[in-house]
Design a protein around this motif. Structure first.
Motif, PDB file in Angstrom:
ATOM      1  N   LYS A  15       0.857  -1.183   0.000  1.00 57.16           N
ATOM      2  CA  LYS A  15       0.000   0.000   0.000  1.00 57.16           C
ATOM      3  C   LYS A  15       0.893   1.233   0.000  1.00 57.16           C
ATOM      4  N   THR A  18       1.023   5.456   0.498  1.00 56.02           N
ATOM      5  CA  THR A  18       0.331   6.638   1.000  1.00 56.02           C
ATOM      6  C   THR A  18       1.087   7.881   0.559  1.00 56.02           C
ATOM      7  N   THR A  38      -4.225   6.769   0.318  1.00 55.56           N
ATOM      8  CA  THR A  38      -3.633   5.432   0.383  1.00 55.56           C
ATOM      9  C   THR A  38      -4.252   4.555  -0.692  1.00 55.56           C
TER      10      THR A  38
END
Length: 211
Positions: free
Chosen positions: A118, A120, A126
């Protein structure tokens, strides 16, 4: 008068004398098996030693990187080595592949592991970062002779080749986690990176939200 022999007799010859010639083949066979067993034990010890030396050499070449824990109580790696980076944010050239060596232990029987990422940006956005199947597969990329399935308390080293493709040239917080066949997280960590151009200019965009 014959001089007494000072050296010890060959145990195989002595056994042949004591047991008779009928046992000659059996005694020699046992001797060969014992020699083969000792030879195999020596080879195993040599292979283990070479593996440990390779692991130590790899860790010296790429020292540990200071990474952060994921939120909650997700398992944290034993050690992470981001190549050419000790203290994040790590400078990573856009369009290249960044190597991560991830040492972790498991607490269950595992037959499959998949890497998920992931990203961000700007501190609030995100999004998942899609990885090619061969890159996301953990088991084929375990190091130092390790392979799946993994057993409880086993610790291994995984080489993750992270392709830096469409990231903008800004600071990014990436969360890397490995999930098993039951979709449970085996290990997870967070690393701050800063993406730079690779055309010689090394343009760098500094953002404060990473800290």
């Amino acid at each position: 008068m014959n001089r007494p022999r000072l050296d010890s007799p060959n145990p195989i010859v002595l056994a042949e004398i004591q047991l008779g010639s009928g046992y000659k083949n059996d005694v020699r066979t046992v001797g060969r098996k014992q020699f083969a067993l000792r030879n195999m034990q020596v080879k195993v010890l040599v292979l283990i030693s070479l593996g440990l030396l390779s692991l130590a050499a790899g860790q010296q070449e790429h020292p540990a990187t200071t990474v952060k824990k994921c939120s909650g109580s997700k398992p944290f790696p034993l050690e992470v080595r981001v190549h050419n980076c000790v203290t994040p944010p790590c400078l990573i050239v856009k369009g290249t592949t960044q190597k991560f060596e991830i040492d972790f232990a498991v607490d269950k029987y595992i037959t499959q592991l998949t890497t998920l990422v992931k990203a961000t940006t700007l501190g609030i956005i995100t999004v998942p970062y899609e990885l090619p199947a061969d890159v996301a597969a953990v088991c084929p990329n375990l190091q130092y002779g390790a392979y799946c399935p993994l057993y409880p308390t086993e610790d291994v080293s995984y080489l993750f080749s992270f392709p830096i493709g469409e990231y903008p040239e800004i600071g990014v917080k990436i969360e890397i986690y490995l999930v098993d066949q039951d979709n449970e997280i085996a290990t997870c960590f967070v690393c701050d990176i800063k993406v730079v151009k690779g055309n010689g200019g090394n343009t760098l965009y500094e953002l404060d939200y990473l800290n």
